[in-house]
Design a protein around this motif. Structure first.
Motif, mmCIF file in Angstrom:
data_model
loop_
_atom_site.group_PDB
_atom_site.id
_atom_site.type_symbol
_atom_site.label_atom_id
_atom_site.label_comp_id
_atom_site.label_asym_id
_atom_site.label_seq_id
_atom_site.Cartn_x
_atom_site.Cartn_y
_atom_site.Cartn_z
ATOM 1 N N SER A 149 -0.213 6.550 9.645
ATOM 2 C CA SER A 149 0.025 7.874 10.229
ATOM 3 C C SER A 149 1.507 8.131 10.467
ATOM 4 C CB SER A 149 -0.754 8.017 11.536
ATOM 5 O OG SER A 149 -0.334 7.048 12.483
ATOM 6 N N ILE A 150 2.255 7.083 10.844
ATOM 7 C CA ILE A 150 3.683 7.270 11.156
ATOM 8 C C ILE A 150 4.506 7.604 9.918
ATOM 9 C CG2 ILE A 150 3.639 5.814 13.199
ATOM 10 C CD1 ILE A 150 4.700 3.532 11.521
ATOM 11 N N TYR A 151 3.934 7.416 8.730
ATOM 12 C CA TYR A 151 4.673 7.720 7.509
ATOM 13 C C TYR A 151 4.320 9.100 6.950
ATOM 14 C CZ TYR A 151 4.834 2.632 7.899
ATOM 15 O OH TYR A 151 4.983 1.349 8.377
ATOM 16 N N GLY B 62 -6.806 13.218 7.192
ATOM 17 C CA GLY B 62 -7.328 12.932 8.517
ATOM 18 C C GLY B 62 -7.599 11.453 8.717
ATOM 19 N N LEU B 63 -8.138 10.797 7.705
ATOM 20 C CA LEU B 63 -8.420 9.362 7.814
ATOM 21 C C LEU B 63 -7.133 8.549 7.888
ATOM 22 C CD1 LEU B 63 -11.367 9.051 5.267
ATOM 23 C CD2 LEU B 63 -11.494 8.795 7.756
ATOM 24 N N LEU B 64 -6.155 8.909 7.065
ATOM 25 C CA LEU B 64 -4.882 8.182 7.101
ATOM 26 C C LEU B 64 -4.137 8.436 8.402
ATOM 27 C CD1 LEU B 64 -3.601 8.623 3.443
ATOM 28 C CD2 LEU B 64 -4.496 6.555 4.510
ATOM 29 N N GLY B 65 -4.351 9.608 8.982
ATOM 30 C CA GLY B 65 -3.700 9.936 10.248
ATOM 31 C C GLY B 65 -4.246 9.155 11.430
ATOM 32 N N GLN B 66 -5.365 8.452 11.230
ATOM 33 C CA GLN B 66 -5.958 7.662 12.310
ATOM 34 C C GLN B 66 -5.564 6.189 12.252
ATOM 35 O OE1 GLN B 66 -10.207 8.222 11.930
ATOM 36 N NE2 GLN B 66 -10.015 10.451 11.819
ATOM 37 N N ASP C 49 0.790 -1.232 0.000
ATOM 38 C CA ASP C 49 0.000 0.000 0.000
ATOM 39 C C ASP C 49 0.819 1.278 0.000
ATOM 40 O OD1 ASP C 49 -2.688 -1.125 0.221
ATOM 41 O OD2 ASP C 49 -2.059 -1.795 2.198
ATOM 42 N N ILE C 50 2.063 1.213 0.455
ATOM 43 C CA ILE C 50 2.769 2.433 0.811
ATOM 44 C C ILE C 50 2.938 3.383 -0.372
ATOM 45 C CG2 ILE C 50 5.072 1.435 0.468
ATOM 46 C CD1 ILE C 50 3.950 3.999 3.159
ATOM 47 N N PHE C 51 3.096 2.865 -1.585
ATOM 48 C CA PHE C 51 3.297 3.756 -2.735
ATOM 49 C C PHE C 51 1.996 4.376 -3.229
ATOM 50 C CE2 PHE C 51 7.075 1.115 -2.703
ATOM 51 C CZ PHE C 51 8.070 2.056 -2.864
ATOM 52 N N TRP C 52 0.875 3.953 -2.656
ATOM 53 C CA TRP C 52 -0.409 4.575 -2.972
ATOM 54 C C TRP C 52 -0.727 5.735 -2.029
ATOM 55 C CZ3 TRP C 52 -3.205 4.840 -7.029
ATOM 56 C CH2 TRP C 52 -3.271 3.790 -7.940
ATOM 57 N N VAL C 53 -0.008 5.845 -0.908
ATOM 58 C CA VAL C 53 -0.357 6.844 0.096
ATOM 59 C C VAL C 53 -0.256 8.257 -0.480
ATOM 60 C CG1 VAL C 53 0.284 7.851 2.322
ATOM 61 C CG2 VAL C 53 0.227 5.361 2.045
ATOM 62 N N SER D 126 -6.951 -3.889 1.322
ATOM 63 C CA SER D 126 -6.107 -2.722 1.526
ATOM 64 C C SER D 126 -6.660 -1.821 2.626
ATOM 65 C CB SER D 126 -5.990 -1.915 0.235
ATOM 66 O OG SER D 126 -5.307 -0.695 0.460
ATOM 67 N N ALA D 127 -5.778 -1.415 3.536
ATOM 68 C CA ALA D 127 -6.170 -0.498 4.608
ATOM 69 C C ALA D 127 -6.394 0.916 4.086
ATOM 70 C CB ALA D 127 -5.095 -0.483 5.696
ATOM 71 N N LEU D 128 -6.138 1.134 2.800
ATOM 72 C CA LEU D 128 -6.334 2.456 2.195
ATOM 73 C C LEU D 128 -7.713 2.615 1.563
ATOM 74 C CD1 LEU D 128 -2.896 2.863 0.378
ATOM 75 C CD2 LEU D 128 -3.575 3.810 2.592
ATOM 76 N N GLN D 129 -8.512 1.561 1.584
ATOM 77 C CA GLN D 129 -9.799 1.608 0.899
ATOM 78 C C GLN D 129 -10.672 2.769 1.383
ATOM 79 O OE1 GLN D 129 -11.191 0.168 -1.588
ATOM 80 N NE2 GLN D 129 -10.130 -1.748 -1.996
ATOM 81 N N ARG D 130 -10.779 2.932 2.695
ATOM 82 C CA ARG D 130 -11.668 3.971 3.226
ATOM 83 C C ARG D 130 -11.200 5.359 2.800
ATOM 84 N NH1 ARG D 130 -12.491 5.702 9.506
ATOM 85 N NH2 ARG D 130 -14.303 7.075 9.225
ATOM 86 N N ALA D 131 -9.893 5.623 2.924
ATOM 87 C CA ALA D 131 -9.362 6.931 2.550
ATOM 88 C C ALA D 131 -9.511 7.168 1.053
ATOM 89 C CB ALA D 131 -7.898 7.053 2.959
ATOM 90 N N ALA D 132 -9.302 6.124 0.243
ATOM 91 C CA ALA D 132 -9.387 6.276 -1.206
ATOM 92 C C ALA D 132 -10.799 6.625 -1.656
ATOM 93 C CB ALA D 132 -8.920 4.989 -1.886
ATOM 94 N N ARG D 133 -11.813 6.192 -0.902
ATOM 95 C CA ARG D 133 -13.197 6.472 -1.269
ATOM 96 C C ARG D 133 -13.690 7.811 -0.726
ATOM 97 N NH1 ARG D 133 -13.887 0.938 0.315
ATOM 98 N NH2 ARG D 133 -14.849 1.668 2.253
ATOM 99 N N ALA D 134 -12.921 8.416 0.171
ATOM 100 C CA ALA D 134 -13.337 9.666 0.807
ATOM 101 C C ALA D 134 -13.022 10.862 -0.084
ATOM 102 C CB ALA D 134 -12.638 9.822 2.150
ATOM 103 N N ALA D 135 -13.621 11.987 0.254
ATOM 104 C CA ALA D 135 -13.312 13.231 -0.450
ATOM 105 C C ALA D 135 -11.850 13.600 -0.196
ATOM 106 C CB ALA D 135 -14.229 14.346 0.056
ATOM 107 N N PRO D 136 -11.175 14.209 -1.181
ATOM 108 C CA PRO D 136 -9.747 14.514 -1.027
ATOM 109 C C PRO D 136 -9.404 15.267 0.253
ATOM 110 C CG PRO D 136 -10.406 14.850 -3.288
ATOM 111 C CD PRO D 136 -11.668 14.553 -2.526
#
Length: 252
Positions: free
Chosen positions: A123-125, A115-119, A79-83, A100-110
């Motif tokens: 977040s550490i990246y 904020g979603l990734l920071g939760q 996932d990291i190169f999609w962040v 993928s743990a990025l699914q929720r953030a990817a579907r959200a408004a830009p």
């Protein structure tokens, strides 16, 4: 059991082959598991992301307990190169696999994505000005546990080998990007996979010697990933009608 250069060349030069023709029983079953012959290009990307995730989770599970922190970072590799693209507002579409743990953030408004990734675990990246993948790489390396001299030596050799390869590839990418604006540029020729072949050769050298060290698990995983890159290139060329890369055909 993985295909050798001769086998890859035969597969790449078979212009009449269907998507999965000739791939049974040649050491690629892990990567082909669950793949439909009617897959779309995005579906192919999603399939390989999911298989890489399964491989990384398996590697993390096989490493000794003191490697748990390293394993946690490793499982985020798919996932990291999609962040960064997701944070920039890009839409990965159907290329992200369902796990993928990025699914929720990817579907959200830009504006909601940071904020979603920071939760979550990414977040550490996001700390500091460096790209997330650079922070991930640094943290991955920093999480390698303190090892005895016997165990540490092959791990250190592997880290140096990977570092040199990644730095050389990055330099080539920068040169290729610059070459579009430079007349008479001597940029590297795409499709030859010089660094890919060099890394593969070095990994086989690292397999020699004492077989009982954690680096062995990582080396085998890396050899599988290099095979996956070849398979992905072969399947994309078949699916899209592209000429396969010279690295597979042997034609420069």
């Amino acid at each position: 059991m993985l295909p050798d250069a001769h086998a890859w060349r035969g597969l790449a030069l078979d212009s009449r082959a269907g998507l999965l023709d000739g791939l049974d029983g040649i050491g690629l079953d892990f990567w082909l598991e669950g793949l439909s012959p009617n897959v779309s290009p995005d579906g192919l990307e999603r399939h390989f992301q999911g298989r890489v995730r399964t491989l990384m989770e398996g590697v993390a599970a096989r490493l000794p307990d003191e490697w748990d922190a390293f394993g946690a970072h490793l499982t985020r590799a798919p996932d990291i190169f999609w962040v960064a693209p997701i944070l920039a507002g890009d839409d990965p579409g159907t290329r992200l696999d369902a796990d993928s743990a990025l699914q929720r953030a990817a579907r959200a408004a830009p504006e909601q994505r940071r904020g979603l990734l920071g939760q979550g675990p990414f977040s550490i990246y996001l700390e500091g000005p460096e790209p997330p993948e650079k922070v991930w790489r640094d943290r991955l390396m920093d999480s390698i546990p303190r090892l005895s001299r016997g165990e540490g030596r092959p791990v250190a050799r592997l880290v140096r080998t990977l570092g040199a390869t990644l730095d050389a590839k990055s330099a080539d990418f920068e040169q290729l990007a610059d070459s579009a604006d430079l007349a008479g540029s001597t940029a590297p020729v795409p499709g030859l996979w010089r660094h890919h072949r060099s890394l593969e050769d070095r990994l086989f050298v690292l397999l020699a010697g004492d077989p009982f060290h954690p680096a062995l698990i990582l080396i085998h995983a890396l050899l599988e990933l290099l095979a996956m890159e070849k398979l992905r290139a072969l399947l994309l060329s078949r699916l899209l009608g592209w000429a396969p890369p010279a690295a597979l055909t042997g034609r420069s």
